[in-house]
Scaffold this motif. Structure first.
Motif: not given
Lengths: 232, 241
Positions: B17-19, B24-28, B204-208, B215-225
């Motif tokens: 893991a490297d991030f 200051t809020g919630i990082t998922a 922060v997205l993790m896999e295997s 990144g910012n949750v709004h940008e990232m959420i599209g990538r997750i989907q």
């Protein structure tokens, strides 16, 4: 009713037994908990050897344990003479020796009960306590130990009952001295060796059974009570 | 705020893991089961040891393999809310709550008992034992217990996953209030997209076992989907959130 009245010698044997067993358990409890904790929670080279040593009295003939104690802890033994010189503590042919012999014989039962209990404690709770700022020793005293209390209690009562019934190691190590080392089982044995001792032997026999039964029931009731408290 | 670079081998599984995040809020910390999310926060908490790496929380170095720094969990000032609550069964709710508070030096305590109890709505539970609490109540008490140590960072390991669908609302609104009420950053492990949408600012997205994007949750959420649909690995470079 005459037949049920204990003679002075029998009362002496009974109270000596309770005294000796009490000290055997109290004296070996801290070591028992520590060894159980080490065996339950740590991996280290030689662990199997420690485990074996602790359990040895369970499988050895008691007379071997008693003789080993005599050789090591007797007045001329390497450990016995050292204790005599440094602390003025002597085990030979006194109630202290009887307590030591009982403690050694009961130790495996004590360690076993406590160890099983420690192994059943969720280590996640201990980890949680660490993240809340508790050092390992504090975690042990504030989380682990309270949670294993039912097991400790069961172990204590079992060890006490085992101490009460200790015979072979005691008579080998500290002999059969009235008022010093003649505990209940030794008094019973002595009575069976003299003519007319049958009635006394029978009385001590009944007392032994009652004490053992009381201990087992007591441990069961107490551990249920504690379990209930833990489950709310 | 948070600078994590750790690697650890667990059997045949490798966690890398490297991030970094200034959030200051919630990082998922998001990813499928078995992606190594819990391993990462266990390393941050000091419950397991990375083979190599560096963990910095609020400018405090907690672990640095190069410099031989490895603070034990009790010295890290990090609150941990576990998936299964882990309240001490032999203590009342009140004693659970003050367990860590009493171990925090008074000059470091910045969160008050009444404030926490009030915010989490657990006033009426104080004299009960954990066995008599519902799942949601247990998690709220667990949150309170961690908060009362005045931690520099809160770790939450899928705190809602052991609750029924309907019971999640017993806890979720309280979690959402935490950052503004106590200004403590939160690292929140989950594999539920709806929780991220409601709670997180950063992701922060993790896999295997690897962190593959941040990144910012709004940008990232599209990538997750997108990933859920397409299921291909994308750009492994990590931005700062």
């Amino acid at each position: 009713m005459e037949a049920f009245a204990l003679t002075a010698l029998e009362v002496e044997a009974l109270s000596l037994s309770l005294w000796v067993s009490g000290w055997a358990v109290v004296g070996s409890l801290p070591a028992g908990i520590a060894v159980a904790w080490v065996l339950a929670r740590f991996k280290f080279p030689g662990k199997i050897l420690l485990d074996g040593l602790v359990h040895l009295p369970l499988v050895l003939p008691p007379v071997v344990t008693g003789y080993t104690l005599l050789v090591l802890m007797g007045r001329n033994g390497p450990i016995g003479s050292l204790l005599q010189k440094t602390l003025g503590l002597s085990f030979s042919f006194s109630w202290k020796g009887a307590a030591l012999a009982s403690a050694v014989m009961a130790f495996p039962l004590l360690v076993r009960a406590v160890r099983l209990s420690i192994e059943s404690v969720d280590q996640g709770l201990e980890a949680a306590a660490r993240t809340l700022g508790a050092r390992p020793l504090r975690v042990f005293f504030t989380v682990t130990l309270p949670l294993v209390m039912p097991g400790v209690l069961a172990g204590v009562i079992l060890a006490f009952a085992r101490s009460l019934s200790e015979f072979g190691a005691t008579i080998t190590f500290v002999s059969n001295i009235p008022g010093q080392t003649r505990t209940l089982p030794l008094a019973l044995y002595t009575l069976t060796q003299v003519p007319g001792g049958e009635a006394g032997a029978l009385r001590l026999c009944v007392i032994s059974v009652l004490l053992a039964l009381l201990a087992i029931i007591g441990s069961e009731v107490l551990s249920r009570h504690l379990d209930h408290r833990l489950r709310g | 705020m948070l600078d994590i670079r750790v690697s650890r081998r667990q059997g045949s599984f490798q966690v890398n893991a490297d991030f970094k995040t200034q959030n200051t809020g919630i990082t998922a910390l998001f990813g499928p089961s078995g992606a190594g999310k819990t391993s990462v926060i266990n390393m941050v908490a000091g419950l397991i040891r990375p083979d190599r790496g560096r963990i910095v929380v609020q400018d405090r170095v907690l672990f640095d393999s190069d410099r031989g720094i490895d603070l034990p969990p009790e010295k890290r000032s990090i609150g941990y809310i576990f998936q299964d609550g882990r309240l001490f069964p032999h203590l009342t709710v009140r004693s659970n709550l003050i367990y860590g508070m009493r171990l925090t030096p008074p000059d470091r305590r910045c969160i008050g008992f009444d404030q926490v109890v009030g915010l989490l709505g657990i006033q009426h539970l104080l004299e009960r034992r954990p066995a008599r609490l519902s799942g949601g109540e247990k998690q709220r008490v667990a949150i309170g217990r961690a908060l009362l140590t005045s931690p520099r960072l809160l770790l939450m390991d899928e705190p809602l996953s052991s609750l029924d669908e309907g019971r999640k609302e017993d806890v979720l609104p309280f979690v959402a209030k935490l950052p503004s009420a106590f200004s403590i950053p939160i690292l929140y492990v989950t594999h539920a997209v709806d929780e991220i949408q409601r709670l997180a600012d950063c992701l922060v997205l993790m896999e295997s076992g690897k962190s593959i994007a941040a990144g910012n949750v709004h940008e990232m959420i599209g990538r997750i989907q997108c990933r859920v649909v397409v299921g291909v690995s994308d750009n492994p470079s990590l931005e700062t959130c």
